[in-house]
Design an enzyme around this catalytic site. Structure first.
Site, PDB file in Angstrom:
ATOM      1  CG  ASN A   9      -1.521   1.307   1.271  1.00 28.44           C
ATOM      2  OD1 ASN A   9      -1.793   2.249   0.458  1.00 28.44           O
ATOM      3  ND2 ASN A   9      -2.336   1.451   2.575  1.00 28.44           N
ATOM      4  CD1 TRP A  10       3.336   0.866  -3.101  1.00 27.96           C
ATOM      5  CD2 TRP A  10       3.361   2.443  -5.063  1.00 27.96           C
ATOM      6  NE1 TRP A  10       3.749   0.381  -4.128  1.00 27.96           N
ATOM      7  CE2 TRP A  10       3.955   1.240  -5.249  1.00 27.96           C
ATOM      8  CE3 TRP A  10       3.365   3.558  -5.933  1.00 27.96           C
ATOM      9  CZ2 TRP A  10       4.448   1.005  -6.640  1.00 27.96           C
ATOM     10  CZ3 TRP A  10       3.901   3.318  -7.187  1.00 27.96           C
ATOM     11  CH2 TRP A  10       4.327   2.153  -7.610  1.00 27.96           C
ATOM     12  CE  LYS A  11      -0.100   3.150   4.925  1.00 29.86           C
ATOM     13  NZ  LYS A  11       0.091   3.238   6.395  1.00 29.86           N
ATOM     14  CG  HIS A  94      -5.885   2.172   5.067  1.00 29.79           C
ATOM     15  ND1 HIS A  94      -5.250   3.228   6.187  1.00 29.79           N
ATOM     16  CD2 HIS A  94      -4.643   1.008   4.945  1.00 29.79           C
ATOM     17  CE1 HIS A  94      -3.942   2.688   6.532  1.00 29.79           C
ATOM     18  NE2 HIS A  94      -3.591   1.593   5.733  1.00 29.79           N
ATOM     19  CD  GLU A  96      -2.911   5.581   6.866  1.00 28.16           C
ATOM     20  OE1 GLU A  96      -2.838   5.649   5.450  1.00 28.16           O
ATOM     21  OE2 GLU A  96      -1.949   5.035   7.437  1.00 28.16           O
ATOM     22  CD  GLU A 166      -3.442  -2.290   7.230  1.00 26.99           C
ATOM     23  OE1 GLU A 166      -2.443  -2.491   6.551  1.00 26.99           O
ATOM     24  OE2 GLU A 166      -4.168  -1.236   6.866  1.00 26.99           O
ATOM     25  N   GLY A 172       2.481   2.439  10.889  1.00 25.22           N
ATOM     26  CA  GLY A 172       3.574   3.506  10.467  1.00 25.22           C
ATOM     27  C   GLY A 172       4.217   3.746  11.930  1.00 25.22           C
ATOM     28  CB  SER A 212       5.167  -1.772  11.857  1.00 24.99           C
ATOM     29  OG  SER A 212       4.701  -0.373  12.132  1.00 24.99           O
ATOM     30  N   GLY A 233       2.977  -1.024   4.216  1.00 22.97           N
ATOM     31  CA  GLY A 233       3.012   0.101   3.699  1.00 22.97           C
ATOM     32  C   GLY A 233       4.218   0.680   3.432  1.00 22.97           C
ATOM     33  N   GLY A 234       5.124   1.164   4.723  1.00 17.95           N
ATOM     34  CA  GLY A 234       6.318   1.622   4.462  1.00 17.95           C
ATOM     35  C   GLY A 234       7.477   0.805   3.728  1.00 17.95           C
TER      36      GLY A 234
HETATM   37  P1  13P Z   1       3.184   0.355   7.658  1.00 16.78           P
HETATM   38  O1  13P Z   1       3.491  -0.791   7.079  1.00 16.78           O
HETATM   39  O2  13P Z   1       3.870   1.680   6.858  1.00 16.78           O
HETATM   40  O3  13P Z   1       3.017   0.410   8.893  1.00 16.78           O
HETATM   41  O4  13P Z   1       1.525   0.683   6.846  1.00 16.78           O
HETATM   42  C1  13P Z   1       0.833  -0.441   7.008  1.00 16.78           C
HETATM   43  C2  13P Z   1      -0.435  -0.037   6.471  1.00 16.78           C
HETATM   44  O5  13P Z   1      -1.175   0.780   6.890  1.00 16.78           O
HETATM   45  C3  13P Z   1      -0.745  -0.749   5.271  1.00 16.78           C
HETATM   46  O6  13P Z   1      -2.084  -0.432   4.675  1.00 16.78           O
END
Ligand code: 13P
Length: 250
Positions: A9-11, A94, A96, A166, A172, A212, A233-234
């Site tokens: 998930n590049w966000k 998600h 967010e 999640e 994050g 994470s 994510g990251g």
């Molecule tokens: P991180 O891996 O950066 O914690 O993000 C997880 C996430 O929200 C994937 O959708």
């Protein structure tokens, strides 16, 4: 259990102009993957991502969609638009988007119904806040999120859905759920699905962990019985790290 899927998930990261080369890099780094590999990108990166993924094993996903087919919804993107581009997956609900974009269990349900109707595979996110975990209501909350998300969805369709657990406190933050914490909730999600549908449908659903997850901690999480993949994510923004996670999923 469900098919293993590792999805990035590049966000709100990476530019359209960087996307083609990066997806090619991911495809090269994850050659021979024994799981499904997905890159979920910002809307504006989808076209070059799909182009780069052509002829490779990598699948492309969006990070959201609208639940209506078309109309006066300025700034929104429909399922048909995603399908027309060649997108296969879509992240829905998600945390967010729940926090910043008024996403609710009701809109999440409408979006899942629309995605399934159009042949997109929904990756549906659920998860508790730290406050909710500390209050001991994690499974109550997850149960409500799952039941509302799957409302009105047939067993046949439910089996196609990917659920991503999640925990909000792990996203994050560098603070991953322990292998056992993640397994406990993912196993709980499978039980809720078995109660809603039947064992066959519950077993068919891919349940991912996200929060994470990285090259160092992925093996322990992915070895758990009810964790069939990750939503990353990251670590999905660096091809070698992402490839390490993909290699751990088999
Ligand atoms: P991180 O891996 O950066 O914690 O993000 C997880 C996430 O929200 C994937 O959708």
């Amino acid at each position: 259990m469900g098919k293993y899927i590792i999805a990035g998930n590049w966000k709100m990261n990476k530019l359209p102009s960087e996307t083609y080369d990066f997806v090619k890099e991911v495809a090269e780094a994850t050659k021979g993957a024994e799981c499904e590999v997905v890159c979920c990108t910002p809307y504006v990166c989808l076209a070059p991502a799909v182009e780069a993924a052509k002829g490779t094993h990598v699948k492309i996903g969006a990070e959201n969609l609208h639940f209506e087919d078309s109309g006066a919804f300025t700034g929104e993107v429909s399922a048909d638009m995603l399908v027309d581009l060649g997108v296969d997956y879509v992240i829905i609900g998600h945390s967010e988007r729940r926090a910043y974009n008024n996403e609710t269990d009701e809109t999440v349900n409408k979006k899942i119904v629309k995605a399934l109707a159009k042949g997109l595979i929904p990756i549906v996110c659920v998860g508790e806040s730290l406050e909710e975990r500390e209050a001991g209501i994690t499974m109550d909350l997850i149960s409500i999120q799952i039941k509302k998300a799957f409302a009105g969805i047939s067993a046949e369709d439910a089996a196609k859905v990917v659920v991503a657990y999640e925990p909000i406190w792990a996203i994050g933050t560098g603070k991953t759920a322990t292998d056992d914490q993640a397994e406990e909730v993912c196993g709980g999600i499978r039980q809720i699905l078995a109660d809603l549908y039947d064992d066959a449908a519950a077993k068919a659903v891919t349940i991912q962990y996200g929060g994470s997850m990285n090259a160092k901690n992925c093996a322990g999480l992915l070895a758990k019985e009810n964790i069939d993949g990750g939503l990353i994510g990251g670590a999905s923004l660096k091809a070698p790290d992402f490839a390490t996670i993909v290699a751990a999923a088999k």
